[in-house]
Each structure stands twice: as structure tokens, then as C-alpha cells.
Design a protein around this motif. Structure first.
Motif, PDB file in Angstrom:
ATOM      1  N   ARG A 109       0.847  -1.189   0.000  1.00  0.00           N
ATOM      2  CA  ARG A 109       0.000   0.000   0.000  1.00  0.00           C
ATOM      3  C   ARG A 109       0.895   1.256   0.000  1.00  0.00           C
ATOM      4  N   LYS A 110       1.924   1.188   0.842  1.00  0.00           N
ATOM      5  CA  LYS A 110       2.876   2.290   0.939  1.00  0.00           C
ATOM      6  C   LYS A 110       3.566   2.522  -0.405  1.00  0.00           C
ATOM      7  N   LEU A 111       3.930   1.396  -1.042  1.00  0.00           N
ATOM      8  CA  LEU A 111       4.620   1.479  -2.327  1.00  0.00           C
ATOM      9  C   LEU A 111       3.733   2.157  -3.368  1.00  0.00           C
ATOM     10  N   ALA A 112       2.466   1.718  -3.443  1.00  0.00           N
ATOM     11  CA  ALA A 112       1.546   2.281  -4.438  1.00  0.00           C
ATOM     12  C   ALA A 112       1.370   3.780  -4.192  1.00  0.00           C
ATOM     13  N   LEU A 113       1.211   4.125  -2.923  1.00  0.00           N
ATOM     14  CA  LEU A 113       0.990   5.523  -2.558  1.00  0.00           C
ATOM     15  C   LEU A 113       2.184   6.393  -2.959  1.00  0.00           C
ATOM     16  N   ARG A 114       3.379   5.916  -2.595  1.00  0.00           N
ATOM     17  CA  ARG A 114       4.568   6.734  -2.854  1.00  0.00           C
ATOM     18  C   ARG A 114       4.887   6.795  -4.341  1.00  0.00           C
ATOM     19  N   ALA A 115       4.681   5.678  -5.044  1.00  0.00           N
ATOM     20  CA  ALA A 115       4.931   5.685  -6.486  1.00  0.00           C
ATOM     21  C   ALA A 115       3.985   6.680  -7.151  1.00  0.00           C
TER      22      ALA A 115
END
Lengths: 375, 401
Positions: A109-115
Motif C-alpha cells: 500500500r505504501k509502495l503504491a501511494l509513494r509511487a
């Protein structure tokens, strides 16, 4: 079952504990104990066993446990080192998740958000904020500084084209110069321009013309050689004057300064990164120039109309350029900094049909003098 | 544990990494990085570090690198957001001010100088580079463990960036005479904020103690300046050329010598938890010959690889050009693939033939004194590492590993 020797680090102190390790397959655990272990025998469940990967001494195993910790990986800080070949082989066979790569909860989730955030930030900067800033700054810069910058750019260009000294490429034939001035006077027709134009002809075979910041325009000899007539040269000049009046060159330079670092940062580390940066910059710049080119074309046609110069010359020249380019495909067109010559030719031709009472921009003698400006 | 001459326990460093496994790891991860358009590079770096860290042992116990590729990617994304806004705006404004400095050029030299003024935009990156260097070291320490206990470093990136810029200005203004002061103070700033478990490191010694380490560096500068002066007076082109060659080579060796000897001095004056001392005896001769021989090896092998690539291009493209456009396109793809493979291989050669042997040499000379004190050191808390050297990666700071 007899135990084998192992080394245990409890993850609490840096003390080294020699232990005896027993594999209790029935109980599904690795059991170990040693004289320096205060808490007595420890049981590590086989399902939670993980090993360290990419290790230099891969004959043995360094083991750890899957555990809910705040660490970079969900791992218990304790480590158990076993070198005995029989036991390491057996552990590799029976432990189901020895090589599993666990990630902390919420990582994806963090990855999707930051990307998403990174993409939005870069796109916003490149296509909205930096162009707006460049537009504003281009109008703020004092005109005399812009002229100085333009002269430096022209000098730099001259050097890049192979001139040993400043001004070595400039063509100075007096009759040609007079013809060029006559053409400029006719085009501007007493209209007040923002910049004093300084038009140079460079002795170079390239078929091109440039507008540098601050009213500096450079026409290459190759363009005069290839041009279908004086009207064509006048249309090119009018087009470049359009760039000058819009301060396009200054804006490009500002925008490139803002986006270059950003692009090399985003794309830079891939093998062959320089190429990626170049292409990326080119794509952005050409998107920008296409819009600017269109505006400059519109400006040129208006200027030709006011000066009563037939825009058929412009159309013929674009047709000629298009033939020279060999009618290449759309990919090349997209990457080139100039829009398709065919479309531009049509536009100029449509304009020419509506024109009335046009007269040649130069006499035949003046035209020959201009063509011979480089001697 | 081994006893040293004073009766204290010592722990000796060793290196167990080998060429083959590291080379395979480097090539495979480099190819994966290309295939994933660079995204895998975070995992590539992680895996190579895991290998190298695990090759280094203190006594019988190997080091462990616990960083992850995922946290590096996440950190990189954070850095991108911050840097996109910062770099875009600051570089454009700096460029604008660069433009306002322009005057009409009268000579080619003036023109070149003005074009150089455009590189004023680089200034925007300078403080960030030092900041990123500190953060990268902090991250590396926070992800290093020995005997299960974490290393760590306190926050202080901006303080470091400020000091580093100040020291650089001083060093440049004094023409390098204060370089030892810069080296010592910056290393002290970082060392004094470093920890192993609950034990703190301290950098002792004096900055003037680094002058002996810099002797070859200063000697090379003296040769260059003095020799050229004599050559100008004697009006001898031969002498000028000889001095330039000798001086430059000496200068480059001087750089290595300075780094090696400064490392020895700084290590010998580092202390952990008061009493635990260190010693490292890398030799300049060894490092220089490793770099030269390794460089030669990499050069020869790379030449062979790219020569082979050239032959392969001919072998693929010549028949393809007879078979029409589709075949040429496919041939181009094959050539591009081979090119990427060649790049990956030659990059990995540097790691295997130069970087690893140097680490091997340094680790092999490393000794910890009074090592019995290590046993009572306790674990320290996990450091989230925030951007996990994302800034360093985005700004391309900090080399191969």
C-alpha cells in the motif's frame, strides 16, 4: 538424536554462545542449548525458520526466525549459525519457508501511494509548474541581459559549427547585407517590435535558421542555397521573428535548466542513462516547440500578409524540405523539433490563395546579392 | 579469542569473498536491473552488499547486512518527490540569476566563461550531496550487524552538510593546505555519532596528525608547481612535459596514499566504549598495485568483450540486412541485448577485480584490541532509516557499493 555444534547470538547482547543443536523433526522444531544460555534450551519452530541469503560462506546456514518486529524485515534479531553438512542439508529439505522473503504489513500500500505521489510530482513539475515558471521568468529578465545571453549563445553556436575565432563564420558581403536589410525593413514595415533584430548569415551548409534570445537570428548559408526564392527566405525570417517576439528561446533555456536535473535524477541510473535523459528532454522540448512553432507560423503568415509578400514561397519551400527529408514516418516527425512540413505547406498555401496584391520581396539582383553574401 | 602482547584480547578481520560467486551475482543482478528499467537496482545493491558484508569477519563471526531492496525503493520515491520540487524550482531560479550576470562577450574566453556561468545550477545540488552522503552512511551502519547487534548513527545530516561546505571552502581557499583538517573534522563528526549497540565510538587524535599521510600529495603539488616554473624559466617544452607526466602520476598515487594513511591514522585513534581500540594496516603499495593490475585486467577483458560484441554485430547484422526490414529490427534487438550484457559484465569486472580485492586487503589487516569489552555490549533500537539512502541514489552519490 545427537546434537551438532552451533553458534548462537541472542540479539540482545554481543556475546557469543556455543550451543548444541538438535533437530526435533517430530516436534517440528530446532532445539538448542549451551552452557552460557541462561534461559535454558530454546525451541525454534521449523515453519518460522528463515535463512540469510546471498552469503559468502554458503556451506553453512545462518538462521533467523520470522517474527513481528518493527525492523526492516519481520525477523527476530537472534541468529543461529549451523555449519554441519548433514543438518544443513536436512534443514534445506524440510523447512518449507527457509527462503521466503517476508515483507512488513502495509508495504505494498505504501509502495503504491509513494509511487503515485512521485509520478504526480514529476509530471506536475515537468508539464505544469516549470513551464509556467519559465514563462514568468522569461518576461522578468531585463532585455539587455537577454541580448547579452543571446550573443553568447550565438557565439557558442558559431564555435560548435567549427569557427576558430569569434565572427569567423559571419558572412559580410556588403550587397548581400543590404539586400538582407531591405528584406527586414519590408517585413517589419514600420511595425514596432520588442527587440532590435540582429540577423546574421553563417557560412555553413546546414539548411536551417535559429532564433537565439534577445533578437538574435542566425540563417545558415545552406538555407539560402536551398531556398526556392526570396519569398521563402522572407517567410523563414518572419517565422524566426515570431520566435523572437514570443521569447521562445529564453523560455526553452529556462525550462531546460529546470527539467534537466530532474530528468537525469529520475532516469539517470539505468544503464545507458545519458541516452534516456536526452530522449526524455527531447520529447518534452519537442512537445513544447510544436506549440511554439505553430504560433511562430501564424505570426509569420500575418507578417507576410501585412508586408504583402506571397506566402506561396513559404509553401513551396516546405514542400521542398519535405521532399528532402524523404517523407519519413511519424516517429521521426514526433522527435523532430519542427512540425510536419506537409501540414505547414498546406497552411501557407491556403493563406496564399486569400492574399491579394502581393509583390516580390526582393528584386532578382538583390536576391542574387543575398545568395552571394558569403562570397 | 586471541591474546595480544599486552594481555588484552584481540579480534582479527578476515575476508572470505571469492571472485566467481560475486561475479555471477553482479552480472545477474545487473541484467535484472536493465530488464526492469532500473527498478531492480535497489535489490541488486542490497544483494551485493549482503555478499560483501557476509564475507567480512571479525574473529569467527561474519558481518550481516540487513537492508532491503524494498525500503530502498520506497526511500528513492520519497527523495524523488522532494528533489523534483526542489531541483526544478531552485535550478531554474539559479539559472535565471546566472543569466542576469551575462554581458556581451568580446572574446571567445569570455564567451566560454559565461557559458560556464550556466553551470551555476549545480550549486543547488551541493548541500544535498553532503546531506545524502551522511544519510547513506547512517543507513549503511543502521543495517549492519555483527554478532546479532546493530550498528547505528545519530541524526545529523544537515549539520554535516553545513560543515562539509565550510571545510571545502576553507580547503579550496588555502589551496589544499587545510585538507587534513577537513578530513579529520568531518570524520570525527561522523565517528562521534556512531554506535555499536549501546556503545559509542569516539574519534581521538589531532587533525595535524594527518599531515604525514598527505606528504606525497603535497610533494606532487610541489613538483608540478616548481617544475613548471623552472620549465617556463628555462623555456623547455621537454622539461614541462616530463614534469607534467611525473607530477600527475605522483599526484594520483598521492591521493591513494593519503586515503590509505589517513584511514590508518583515523582507525588507530578510534575507540569504542572508552577502551576498545582498533588498528588497520593497509599498504599504499598494495592498494595501488591492486588498482593498477585490476584495472589492467578489467581493461583487457572489457576490450575482448566489446571486440567480441563488434564481431557479433557484423555476424548478426550482415545476414539480417539481406533479409529485409523485419530481420534488421530483430538483429538490432539482438545487438542491443548483447550490448547490455557486455555493459553488465564489464561493470561487474570492476567490482570483482578492483573493489573486492581492496576490501579484502583492508579487512585482512584489521584488528580490534581489548575485544573482551565487546561481549557486554547490548542491542540498540531499530532505526527506521527514513529515506534509506534514497537521496544518495537519486543524486548518484557514493559509488558501487
Amino acid at each position: 538424536m545427537a546434537g551438532v555444534a552451533g553458534v548462537y547470538f541472542d540479539g540482545v547482547t554481543a556475546g557469543r554462545h556455543g550451543v548444541e543443536v538438535v533437530l526435533d523433526e517430530a516436534g517440528g522444531a530446532l532445539v538448542f542449548d549451551g552452557p552460557t544460555l541462561e534461559e535454558g534450551p530454546l525451541r525454534w519452530p521449523l515453519v518460522r525458520l528463515r535463512r540469510l541469503s546471498d552469503q559468502a560462506r554458503d556451506s553453512g546456514l545462518t538462521l533467523t526466525l520470522h517474527a513481528d518486529t518493527e525492523d526492516e524485515s519481520p525477523r527476530d534479531p537472534a541468529r543461529l549459525r549451523v555449519n554441519e553438512p548433514g543438518m544443513t542439508a536436512r534443514l534445506r529439505d524440510i523447512c518449507p519457508d527457509l527462503d521466503r522473503r517476508d515483507v512488513q504489513k502495509g508495504t505494498y500500500r505504501k509502495l503504491a501511494l509513494r509511487a503515485g505521489l512521485a509520478v504526480v510530482a514529476v509530471v506536475l513539475m515537468l508539464f505544469v509548474i516549470l513551464p509556467r515558471m519559465a514563462d514568468t521568468l522569461a518576461t522578468l529578465i531585463p532585455v539587455e541581459r537577454e541580448i547579452a545571453f543571446g550573443k553568447t549563445v550565438v557565439a557558442q553556436m558559431e564555435r560548435a559549427l567549427g569557427a576558430a575565432d569569434m565572427g569567423a563564420l559571419r558572412c559580410t558581403g556588403p550587397e548581400g547585407r543590404a539586400a538582407l536589410d531591405a528584406m527586414l525593413t519590408r517585413l517589419s514595415g514600420g511595425k514596432a517590435l520588442q527587440y532590435d533584430l540582429e540577423v546574421q548569415v553563417f557560412d555553413h551548409k546546414m539548411v536551417n535558421a535559429f532564433a537565439a534570445p534577445g533578437g538574435q537570428i542566425v540563417v545558415m548559408r545552406g538555407l539560402l542555397d536551398t531556398a526556392t526564392g526570396p519569398d521563402a527566405v522572407a517567410s523563414v525570417l518572419a517565422h524566426e521573428i515570431g520566435h523572437v517576439e514570443e521569447r521562445d528561446a529564453t523560455r526553452h533555456a529556462l525550462r531546460a535548466a529546470g527539467s534537466a536535473g530532474l530528468l537525469s535524477m529520475v532516469l539517470g541510473d539505468v544503464t545507458g542513462g545519458t541516452l534516456a535523459v536526452f530522449l526524455g528532454e527531447r520529447l518534452i522540448q519537442s512537445g513544447y516547440t510544436r506549440e511554439a512553432e505553430m504560433r511562430a507560423d501564424r505570426f509569420a503568415l500575418d507578417m507576410l500578409n501585412d508586408a504583402e509578400v506571397n506566402s506561396e514561397g513559404m509553401a513551396a519551400f516546405f514542400d521542398h524540405l519535405h521532399e528532402m527529408a524523404g517523407g519519413r514516418g511519424h516517429l521521426a516527425e514526433y522527435f523532430s523539433t519542427h512540425p510536419a512540413s506537409e501540414t505547414r505547406a498546406e497552411q501557407a498555401r491556403a493563406n496564399a490563395e486569400a492574399q491579394e496584391g502581393t509583390r516580390p520581396v526582393l528584386s532578382e539582383a538583390e536576391w542574387q546579392a543575398l545568395k552571394g553574401i558569403c562570397g | 579469542m586471541v591474546q595480544d602482547v599486552h594481555g588484552g584480547n584481540i579480534v582479527e578481520g578476515t575476508y572470505a569473498g571469492e571472485r566467481g560467486p560475486l561475479f555471477r551475482l553482479a552480472v545477474v543482478t545487473a541484467l535484472l536491473s536493465v530488464v526492469t528499467l532500473g527498478i531492480y537496482r535497489f535489490w541488486a545493491k542490497t544483494r551485493i552488499r549482503r555478499y560483501i558484508w557476509s564475507s567480512v569477519s571479525g574473529g569467527r563471526d561474519a558481518f550481516e547486512y540487513t537492508g532491503t531492496g524494498m525500503e530502498k525503493l520506497l526511500g528513492f520515491l520519497v527523495a524523488i518527490v522532494v528533489l523534483a520540487v526542489y531541483l526544478g524550482i531552485v535550478q531554474m531560479i539559479l539559472f535565471y540569476f546566472g543569466l542576469t550576470l551575462f554581458t556581451e562577450p568580446q572574446t571567445p574566453e569570455q564567451m566560454l566563461m559565461q557559458m560556464a556561468a550556466i553551470y551555476i545550477t549545480v550549486l543547488a545540488v551541493v548541500p544535498l550531496i553532503f546531506f545524502a552522503q551522511y544519510r547513506a552512511r547512517r543507513y549503511k551502519l543502521a543495517r549492519t550487524r555483527w554478532r546479532g547487534v546493530r550498528f547505528g548513527m545519530e541524526k545529523g545530516g544537515w549539520g554535516y552538510a553545513l560543515r562539509a561546505m565550510g571545510h571545502w571552502v576553507l580547503t579550496l581557499l588555502t589551496l589544499g593546505i587545510l585538507l587534513p583538517r577537513q578530513t579529520f573534522r568531518l570524520e570525527k563528526y561522523m565517528t562521534d555519532r556512531s554506535w555499536y549497540g549501546n556503545a559509542q565510538f569516539h574519534q581521538q587524535g589531532r587533525w595535524t596528525g594527518l599531515y604525514p599521510a598527505a606528504r606525497h600529495l603535497f610533494l606532487a603539488i610541489a613538483i608540478l608547481l616548481g617544475g613548471e616554473l623552472v620549465a617556463v624559466i628555462a623555456d623547455s617544452a621537454v622539461l614541462a612535459g616530463t614534469v607534467a607526466v611525473v607530477g600527475s602520476v605522483w599526484f594520483m598515487i598521492g591521493i591513494v596514499s593519503y586515503r590509505v594513511n589517513a584511514f590508518r591514522y583515523l582507525t588507530a585513534n578510534k575507540f569504542l566504549d572508552g577502551g576498545i581500540g582498533f588498528e588497520a594496516q593497509p599498504e599504499t603499495v598494495n592498494v595501488v598495485s591492486t588498482v593498477l593490475l585490476g584495472g589492467l585486467m578489467v581493461g583487457v577483458l572489457s576490450a575482448l568483450i566489446f571486440g567480441g560484441l563488434g564481431l557479433a554485430v557484423v555476424a548478426v547484422m550482415a545476414p539480417a540486412s539481406m533479409m529485409g526490414e523485419g530481420a534488421v529490427f530483430l538483429g538490432g534487438l539482438v545487438v542491443a541485448g548483447l550490448y547490455i550484457l557486455a555493459l553488465a559484465v564489464s561493470g561487474s569486472l570492476v567490482l570483482v577485480w578492483i573493489i573486492q580485492p581492496v576490501i579484502d586487503h583492508v579487512a585482512g589487516t584489521f584488528i580490534v584490541h581489548n575485544a573482551q569489552g565487546l561481549n557486554t555490549i547490548r542491542q540498540r533500537a531499530h532505526d527506521s532509516g527514513a529515506d534509506a539512502e534514497g537521496f544518495a541514489d537519486a543524486l548518484d552519490v557514493g559509488g558501487a557499493i
